[in-house]
Design a protein around this motif. Structure first.
Motif, PDB file in Angstrom:
ATOM      1  N   ARG A 296       1.197   2.437  -1.379  1.00 34.35           N
ATOM      2  CA  ARG A 296      -0.156   3.000  -1.442  1.00 34.35           C
ATOM      3  C   ARG A 296      -0.551   3.589  -0.094  1.00 34.35           C
TER       4      ARG A 296
ATOM      5  N   SER B 222      -3.980   5.666   1.845  1.00 33.67           N
ATOM      6  CA  SER B 222      -5.345   6.178   1.721  1.00 33.67           C
ATOM      7  C   SER B 222      -5.272   7.700   1.636  1.00 33.67           C
TER       8      SER B 222
ATOM      9  N   TRP C  89     -10.918   3.953   0.705  1.00 36.29           N
ATOM     10  CA  TRP C  89     -12.093   3.068   0.868  1.00 36.29           C
ATOM     11  C   TRP C  89     -12.868   3.631   2.045  1.00 36.29           C
ATOM     12  N   LYS C  90     -14.099   4.062   1.806  1.00 42.42           N
ATOM     13  CA  LYS C  90     -14.904   4.652   2.871  1.00 42.42           C
ATOM     14  C   LYS C  90     -16.139   3.786   3.133  1.00 42.42           C
ATOM     15  N   THR C  91     -16.517   3.752   4.402  1.00 40.49           N
ATOM     16  CA  THR C  91     -17.751   3.030   4.781  1.00 40.49           C
ATOM     17  C   THR C  91     -18.603   3.952   5.661  1.00 40.49           C
TER      18      THR C  91
ATOM     19  N   ARG D  50       1.192   4.438   8.118  1.00 35.59           N
ATOM     20  CA  ARG D  50       0.886   3.988   9.477  1.00 35.59           C
ATOM     21  C   ARG D  50       1.507   2.600   9.623  1.00 35.59           C
TER      22      ARG D  50
ATOM     23  N   LYS E 231      -7.065  11.445   1.454  1.00 40.46           N
ATOM     24  CA  LYS E 231      -8.284  12.172   1.845  1.00 40.46           C
ATOM     25  C   LYS E 231      -8.394  13.527   1.161  1.00 40.46           C
TER      26      LYS E 231
ATOM     27  N   ARG F   4       2.891  -1.126  10.260  1.00 40.14           N
ATOM     28  CA  ARG F   4       2.225  -2.411  10.431  1.00 40.14           C
ATOM     29  C   ARG F   4       3.073  -3.285  11.355  1.00 40.14           C
TER      30      ARG F   4
HETATM   31  C1  LIG Z   1     -13.279  -1.958   4.912  1.00 40.20           C
HETATM   32  C2  LIG Z   1     -12.598  -0.635   5.089  1.00 40.20           C
HETATM   33  C3  LIG Z   1     -13.348   0.462   5.453  1.00 40.20           C
HETATM   34  C4  LIG Z   1     -12.749   1.716   5.619  1.00 40.20           C
HETATM   35  N1  LIG Z   1     -13.526   2.791   5.952  1.00 40.20           N
HETATM   36  C5  LIG Z   1     -12.956   3.991   6.170  1.00 40.20           C
HETATM   37  C6  LIG Z   1     -13.761   5.104   6.539  1.00 40.20           C
HETATM   38  O1  LIG Z   1     -14.988   5.021   6.624  1.00 40.20           O
HETATM   39  N2  LIG Z   1     -13.142   6.281   6.756  1.00 40.20           N
HETATM   40  C7  LIG Z   1     -11.774   6.412   6.638  1.00 40.20           C
HETATM   41  O2  LIG Z   1     -11.260   7.513   6.872  1.00 40.20           O
HETATM   42  N3  LIG Z   1     -10.992   5.382   6.239  1.00 40.20           N
HETATM   43  C8  LIG Z   1     -11.550   4.178   6.024  1.00 40.20           C
HETATM   44  N4  LIG Z   1     -10.770   3.113   5.606  1.00 40.20           N
HETATM   45  C9  LIG Z   1      -9.338   3.326   5.300  1.00 40.20           C
HETATM   46  C10 LIG Z   1      -8.466   2.993   6.504  1.00 40.20           C
HETATM   47  O3  LIG Z   1      -8.684   3.957   7.503  1.00 40.20           O
HETATM   48  C11 LIG Z   1      -6.984   2.980   6.054  1.00 40.20           C
HETATM   49  O4  LIG Z   1      -6.791   1.919   5.159  1.00 40.20           O
HETATM   50  C12 LIG Z   1      -6.053   2.831   7.255  1.00 40.20           C
HETATM   51  O5  LIG Z   1      -6.039   4.012   8.001  1.00 40.20           O
HETATM   52  C13 LIG Z   1      -4.614   2.523   6.845  1.00 40.20           C
HETATM   53  O6  LIG Z   1      -4.106   3.537   6.020  1.00 40.20           O
HETATM   54  P1  LIG Z   1      -3.512   3.204   4.577  1.00 40.20           P
HETATM   55  O7  LIG Z   1      -4.649   2.682   3.740  1.00 40.20           O
HETATM   56  O8  LIG Z   1      -2.980   4.521   4.068  1.00 40.20           O
HETATM   57  O9  LIG Z   1      -2.426   2.196   4.766  1.00 40.20           O
HETATM   58  C14 LIG Z   1     -11.346   1.860   5.433  1.00 40.20           C
HETATM   59  C15 LIG Z   1     -10.588   0.736   5.045  1.00 40.20           C
HETATM   60  C16 LIG Z   1     -11.210  -0.490   4.879  1.00 40.20           C
HETATM   61  C17 LIG Z   1     -10.377  -1.682   4.448  1.00 40.20           C
END
Ligand SMILES: Cc1cc2nc3c(=O)[nH]c(=O)nc-3n(C[C@H](O)[C@H](O)[C@H](O)COP(=O)(O)O)c2cc1C
Length: 200
Positions: free
Chosen positions: A19, A21, A139-141, A178, A23, A180
């Motif tokens: 998986r 993230s 997941w965005k915050t 990325r 965009k 770990r």
């Molecule tokens: C609680 C939480 C909040 C996050 N908020 C953001 C965010 O606001 N913007 C963003 O680009 N990614 C956000 N992420 C995603 C992380 O940036 C992402 O999981 C991380 O870069 C690792 O990449 P991967 O998920 O592809 O392994 C968030 C992840 C978590 C768990």
């Protein structure tokens, strides 16, 4: 960046590790009923007392335009460059599905902590279940999810917290992983009685 769809593997470990993230999404909508199916998987997250501390607000179709407007009211104040703010608004309005995961805020600290942990597990479940179906998520915050004006517009009540804004859709591009830290660097195994009665 890899220009491919996520692979569809069966093992939980494969799905967890593969998986990413996402965009950048294709504009294609998700199939009818998939959101409910994914949520019905995600809700099997462990949650203390089976309090099920969550509800969901989803934006798709014309709803994403409304969401983008609601966010823009905040974003245009946060970015001094109006072009950057306008780009953010366009980005949001082009995401096929945005899901708000909303948690009731229990006034008791222990219950709040447990509910936040449980709802976070639900979000991870949702992301993994989506990935297994070839659907990308992130997941965005973004700060506006805590803005009273924004919360009010999208129907989040006082005493509720948006713990995640999940963007979802078919990936346009899949970023490289990325790395770990290897767990062995982070792990302390205690397999004998500590000499000084404390783990060092
Ligand atoms: C609680 C939480 C909040 C996050 N908020 C953001 C965010 O606001 N913007 C963003 O680009 N990614 C956000 N992420 C995603 C992380 O940036 C992402 O999981 C991380 O870069 C690792 O990449 P991967 O998920 O592809 O392994 C968030 C992840 C978590 C768990």
């Amino acid at each position: 960046m890899t220009q491919t769809q996520p692979t569809q593997k069966n093992s939980v470990a494969d799905v967890i590790k593969e998986r990413r993230s996402i965009k950048l999404f294709k504009k294609d909508p998700l199939p009818q009923g998939l959101l409910e199916d994914l949520l019905n998987v995600a809700v099997w997250a462990p949650n203390h007392g089976v309090r099920e501390p969550w509800r969901f607000i989803a934006f798709q179709g014309e709803g994403t335009k409304f969401l983008a407007e609601a966010a823009f009211a905040f974003v245009k104040r946060a970015f001094s460059d109006p072009e950057v703010a306008a780009k953010r608004k366009e980005y949001i309005s082009n995401i096929p599905l945005t899901l708000m995961v909303v948690m009731p805020e229990d006034p008791r600290q222990r219950e709040w902590d447990e509910d936040f942990a449980a709802a976070s597990a639900l979000v991870q479940n949702f992301q993994l279940a989506a990935w297994e179906q070839g659907v990308g998520t992130i997941w965005k915050t973004d700060p506006y999810i805590n803005s009273p004006e924004f919360r009010n517009k999208i129907g989040v009540k006082p005493g509720e917290k948006i713990i995640a804004m999940i963007h979802a859709g078919y990936p346009e591009t899949v970023p490289d992983s990325r790395p770990r830290t290897d767990a062995s660097e982070l792990l302390k195994i205690v397999d004998s009685y500590p000499e000084n009665e404390v783990v060092e």
